[in-house]
Design an enzyme around this catalytic site. Structure first.
Site, PDB file in Angstrom:
ATOM      1  N   TYR A  10       0.837  -1.203   0.000  1.00  0.00           N
ATOM      2  CA  TYR A  10       0.000   0.000   0.000  1.00  0.00           C
ATOM      3  C   TYR A  10       0.881   1.266   0.000  1.00  0.00           C
ATOM      4  O   TYR A  10       0.501   2.295   0.543  1.00  0.00           O
ATOM      5  CB  TYR A  10      -0.926   0.038   1.221  1.00  0.00           C
ATOM      6  CG  TYR A  10      -1.935  -1.085   1.324  1.00  0.00           C
ATOM      7  CD1 TYR A  10      -2.183  -1.960   0.275  1.00  0.00           C
ATOM      8  CD2 TYR A  10      -2.671  -1.275   2.496  1.00  0.00           C
ATOM      9  CE1 TYR A  10      -3.105  -2.992   0.394  1.00  0.00           C
ATOM     10  CE2 TYR A  10      -3.599  -2.292   2.625  1.00  0.00           C
ATOM     11  CZ  TYR A  10      -3.806  -3.154   1.569  1.00  0.00           C
ATOM     12  OH  TYR A  10      -4.720  -4.164   1.682  1.00  0.00           O
ATOM     13  N   LYS A  36       6.285 -13.675   4.043  1.00  0.00           N
ATOM     14  CA  LYS A  36       6.311 -14.572   2.892  1.00  0.00           C
ATOM     15  C   LYS A  36       7.722 -14.493   2.304  1.00  0.00           C
ATOM     16  O   LYS A  36       7.934 -14.243   1.109  1.00  0.00           O
ATOM     17  CB  LYS A  36       5.218 -14.101   1.893  1.00  0.00           C
ATOM     18  CG  LYS A  36       4.771 -15.124   0.912  1.00  0.00           C
ATOM     19  CD  LYS A  36       3.993 -16.267   1.508  1.00  0.00           C
ATOM     20  CE  LYS A  36       3.692 -17.296   0.437  1.00  0.00           C
ATOM     21  NZ  LYS A  36       3.270 -18.589   0.949  1.00  0.00           N
ATOM     22  N   ASP A  75      -3.558  -6.330   7.096  1.00  0.00           N
ATOM     23  CA  ASP A  75      -4.943  -5.976   6.779  1.00  0.00           C
ATOM     24  C   ASP A  75      -5.784  -7.258   6.657  1.00  0.00           C
ATOM     25  O   ASP A  75      -6.845  -7.400   7.278  1.00  0.00           O
ATOM     26  CB  ASP A  75      -4.929  -5.208   5.435  1.00  0.00           C
ATOM     27  CG  ASP A  75      -6.215  -4.463   5.169  1.00  0.00           C
ATOM     28  OD1 ASP A  75      -7.077  -4.424   6.064  1.00  0.00           O
ATOM     29  OD2 ASP A  75      -6.350  -3.917   4.054  1.00  0.00           O
ATOM     30  N   ASP A 117       0.274 -17.193   4.893  1.00  0.00           N
ATOM     31  CA  ASP A 117      -0.889 -18.002   4.503  1.00  0.00           C
ATOM     32  C   ASP A 117      -1.230 -19.038   5.572  1.00  0.00           C
ATOM     33  O   ASP A 117      -2.386 -19.172   5.984  1.00  0.00           O
ATOM     34  CB  ASP A 117      -0.702 -18.635   3.112  1.00  0.00           C
ATOM     35  CG  ASP A 117       0.715 -19.102   2.827  1.00  0.00           C
ATOM     36  OD1 ASP A 117       1.586 -18.955   3.708  1.00  0.00           O
ATOM     37  OD2 ASP A 117       0.960 -19.619   1.721  1.00  0.00           O
ATOM     38  N   ASP A 140      -8.685  -8.869   9.418  1.00  0.00           N
ATOM     39  CA  ASP A 140     -10.086  -9.106   9.017  1.00  0.00           C
ATOM     40  C   ASP A 140     -10.450 -10.567   9.269  1.00  0.00           C
ATOM     41  O   ASP A 140     -11.528 -10.872   9.779  1.00  0.00           O
ATOM     42  CB  ASP A 140     -10.295  -8.782   7.522  1.00  0.00           C
ATOM     43  CG  ASP A 140     -10.718  -7.322   7.313  1.00  0.00           C
ATOM     44  OD1 ASP A 140     -10.257  -6.461   8.074  1.00  0.00           O
ATOM     45  OD2 ASP A 140     -11.498  -7.055   6.379  1.00  0.00           O
TER      46      ASP A 140
END
Ligand code: NAD
Length: 321
Positions: A115, A160, A215, A191, A219
């Site tokens: 971002y 990652k 983010d 993941d 969630d």
């Protein structure tokens, strides 16, 4: 005396933030409150989602209570949520996820990563730069390690690094900072981390990760508490902080008066903690718990209460106690 900006924004931000303001004013009627108009609706009406005057007010505030902003996938419209975080350098996004038998703090880097806002379109492709800097990684790893030191002294680094060079860099710096702070550290690929947090939340203390991973992780982790209506977040900068629910503007339920205000009210609890008022922060959480225990719940939690019903019940608990 603190200067507090109230920025409800779009959609359900307009419904849940008034409940949060009612709660905050119980503790601090004397603070200076300034409402501001910003967001997608503001852009549609005025052509500007964030005027320079509003940005200036935000920069001068001590504390900001923020709702949510609708960000349509329209290249003509740029996310002001990302812009505000960058302009105010609110580099640390703290997202607590707390429930029966678990207490996790997700620390998300808030200004760079995927971002970073550095993107461009070419004739036959579009590119977004995933920027990870030493300074950006070090300061977020430092604050995460500091938080862990005051909790159960364990840091998990979501990454990652197996496929992203930017993440092996983030990982290396985060490990260095955790070691300097003398806390235990482990690393997990993002993941499998998302699944493990859902299956074994009690295993985690503080989790630090890059912007987009944080983010998505937070969630997903909202599932542990009953949904997106439950999770607050703090965006911490150098001299100021912005508090906002993790959820967005929820256009599917906006205007119906049924949005869950727990996340927004919990933002007040985080704000009070940030202001050094831990006992008051706990009172807010207790009032939320009492209201839920009475069966006052919005439809997302299986109840029939309206946003306003819930807010009023929390206020009445706080005034009683
Ligand atoms: P969302 O969080 O707005 O909604 C996802 C789902 O959760 C919806 O079904 C919604 O009804 C439900 N939900 C969310 N908050 C709730 C609450 N308090 N009570 C009850 N149900 C709730 O996410 P989305 O649908 O992906 O995005 C909608 C808009 O919000 C988009 O324009 C997006 O860009 C924006 N958004 C803004 C922010 C922000 O301002 N920080 C964050 C996320 C999304």
């Amino acid at each position: 005396m603190k200067k507090v900006i109230i920025a409800p924004g779009d959609g359900i931000g307009q419904e849940v933030i008034p409940c949060a303001v009612d709660v905050l004013k119980i503790f601090h009627p004397e603070w200076e409150y300034q409402p501001v108009y910003l967001g997608y609706e503001c852009w549609k009406r005025t052509g500007d989602a964030l005027s320079s005057r509003t940005l200036d007010l935000l920069k001068k505030a001590d504390l900001i209570l923020f709702g949510a902003i609708t960000t349509p996938p329209d290249p003509a419209y740029h996310s002001i949520v990302l812009r505000i975080r960058k302009e105010l350098d609110l580099y640390a996004n703290l997202r607590p996820v707390v429930g029966d038998g678990f207490d996790i703090l997700i620390v998300r880097e808030n200004t760079e990563g995927l971002y970073s806002g550095i993107e461009w379109q070419e004739k036959d492709r579009a590119c977004t730069l995933r920027l990870v800097t030493e300074a950006g990684s070090r300061r977020i790893a430092k604050i995460a390690s500091h938080c862990a030191n005051r909790r159960r002294r364990h840091l998990t680094i979501g990454n990652k690094a197996n496929v992203l060079r930017s993440d092996s860099y983030f990982l290396k710096i985060s490990i260095e900072e955790a070691e300097k702070a003398g806390i235990s550290v482990d690393k997990k690929y993002i993941d499998s981390l998302v699944l493990d947090v859902l299956q074994h939340p009690a295993r985690y203390d503080v989790i630090v990760t890059t912007n987009m991973f944080g983010d998505i992780l937070s969630d997903a982790a909202a599932y542990l508490e009953g949904g997106l209506g439950m999770l607050p977040s703090a965006n911490i900068g150098h001299h100021q902080a912005l508090f906002e629910p993790v959820h967005g503007s929820a256009p599917d339920i906006a205007g119906k008066g049924i949005a869950n205000p727990v996340a927004a009210i919990r933002c007040v609890s985080l704000l009070l903690k940030y202001a050094g008022e831990r006992p008051n922060a706990l009172k807010v959480e207790e009032a939320i718990q009492k209201t839920l225990a009475e069966g006052i719940r919005t439809p997302d939690l299986g109840g029939r209460a309206t946003t306003a019903d819930f807010g009023k019940a929390v206020v009445s608990h706080l005034l009683k106690d």
